[in-house]
Design an enzyme around this catalytic site. Sequence first.
Site, PDB file in Angstrom:
ATOM      1  CG  ASP A   1      18.234  -8.988 -14.277  1.00  0.00           C
ATOM      2  OD1 ASP A   1      17.706  -7.860 -14.307  1.00  0.00           O
ATOM      3  OD2 ASP A   1      19.305  -9.228 -13.685  1.00  0.00           O
TER       4      ASP A   1
ATOM      5  N   PRO B   1       0.806  -1.227   0.000  1.00  0.00           N
ATOM      6  CG  PRO B   1      -0.954  -1.599   1.492  1.00  0.00           C
ATOM      7  CD  PRO B   1       0.353  -2.177   1.035  1.00  0.00           C
TER       8      PRO B   1
ATOM      9  N   GLY C   1       5.330   1.233  -4.097  1.00  0.00           N
ATOM     10  CA  GLY C   1       5.057   0.772  -5.443  1.00  0.00           C
ATOM     11  C   GLY C   1       6.335   0.543  -6.207  1.00  0.00           C
TER      12      GLY C   1
ATOM     13  CG  LEU D   1      -9.758  -0.014 -37.192  1.00  0.00           C
ATOM     14  CD1 LEU D   1     -10.012  -1.461 -36.819  1.00  0.00           C
ATOM     15  CD2 LEU D   1      -9.719   0.137 -38.708  1.00  0.00           C
TER      16      LEU D   1
ATOM     17  CB  THR E   1      -0.256 -11.182 -11.343  1.00  0.00           C
ATOM     18  OG1 THR E   1      -0.203  -9.787 -11.640  1.00  0.00           O
ATOM     19  CG2 THR E   1      -0.874 -11.922 -12.517  1.00  0.00           C
TER      20      THR E   1
ATOM     21  CD  GLU F   1       7.402  -8.456 -13.065  1.00  0.00           C
ATOM     22  OE1 GLU F   1       8.562  -8.902 -13.185  1.00  0.00           O
ATOM     23  OE2 GLU F   1       6.724  -8.613 -12.039  1.00  0.00           O
TER      24      GLU F   1
ATOM     25  NE  ARG G   1      11.895  -4.641 -14.445  1.00  0.00           N
ATOM     26  CZ  ARG G   1      12.649  -3.991 -13.565  1.00  0.00           C
ATOM     27  NH1 ARG G   1      13.967  -3.980 -13.721  1.00  0.00           N
ATOM     28  NH2 ARG G   1      12.108  -3.355 -12.546  1.00  0.00           N
TER      29      ARG G   1
END
Length: 409
Positions: free
Chosen positions: A260, A136, A139, A361, A166, A386, A263
């Site tokens: 490494d 929290p 970051g 489009l 995730t 990441e 990413r």
Amino acid sequence: MIDFELSPDIADTRDQLHMVAEHAMRPIARDYDEREHEKPWDFINMMWQLSKNSGIGPGASKDKKEKTVDAERNLRTCVAVEELSWGDAGLYLAMPGPGLGGAAVMAAGTPAQKERFLSRFKGEKPVWSAMAITEPGCGSDSAAIQTTAVRDGDHWILNGTKIFCTSGLMAGDPSKSDGFIVVWATVDRAAGRAGIKSFIVNAGTAGMTVAKCEDKLGIRASDTATLIFEDCRIPFDHILGSAEVPKTSEGFKGVMATFDATRPIVAASALGVGRAALDFVRDELKRQGIPLRYGVATHKLTVTERDFMDMEANLQAARLLTWRAAWMMDRGQKNNLEASMAKAKAGLVVTQVTQKAVELLGPLGFSRDLLLEKWMRDAKINDIFEGTQQINMMIIARRIMGYSSKELS
């Protein structure tokens, strides 16, 4: 340097996974985007069996007997991830497998830890792993982590909160799988970066709670969880790397080595989303009778042609950077700079390509009847997780100019 032509084995993997992406992922992509917190179990079980029985998928080795090490493991993974993300990035992230947690174990674990924790991905039931870094109050600056790990005899005790993890639900809930989560924590706050270590926490460990799952803009088929650790006790040998706190931040580089490996994988996922949008625009322009004239002088091209070719060129540049970073890791070469370059380029390109695709489009691109607007939503996360675009650009600047984190922050 890297050969720009893929080996027959990797090309075969790519072709097989493209069929999976086209026929098993695209048809259900919109449905599970709408039903964010429902799991596509038929797809999950199919991909688990495919990975185990056919040796294809992210991180799968073509050597089923495992007599030798897959010398192209990371490059193979990147190619596989691009194809699966072309099908649907959210469904790709919902797939069982080693994931980011497994990549952390591969990058920083001992041979015994690799055998112990990665062997569970060979079983009959689907298994997930995840990596928990963000907090929290922390970051992009992972050195500011507040989650603590205190040694207590032959154990570590973890306390803290992790957010935006995730696959945190599937990896951390024992009712979902026999998975694990790699948790970043500090063993000594006074030591700063040097005190940051990573720990393996098995699903169902007492003191770890999956608190909630986020409602998200994109990649909605995957879960993104908040995890709470309250006096969470894990064995001492669940630490990745040395438990000692060095006098400098050199030890933190070992923890950061995880990036490494991961990413380039995130960059590959971005490529898949960007290519999905590009392919759709190409097909739609062809359907409407609008030509793309390659080989014509730039000043003679239409605005649409120039925009499309710029999109195409930038996507290919990002792909080559990604393959280079993976190629270097496969050969045991330091790829810190190249991994950040791939991630930064791919994250920027995918947001630009998908937004431009919607723009080209017009109302058709904005319509929810098609997947193009979804790809634009799925794209943005690749520029954030990441390591954000800004963080990766700073890392690149440090490496090129030879500055330390203290000299350039």
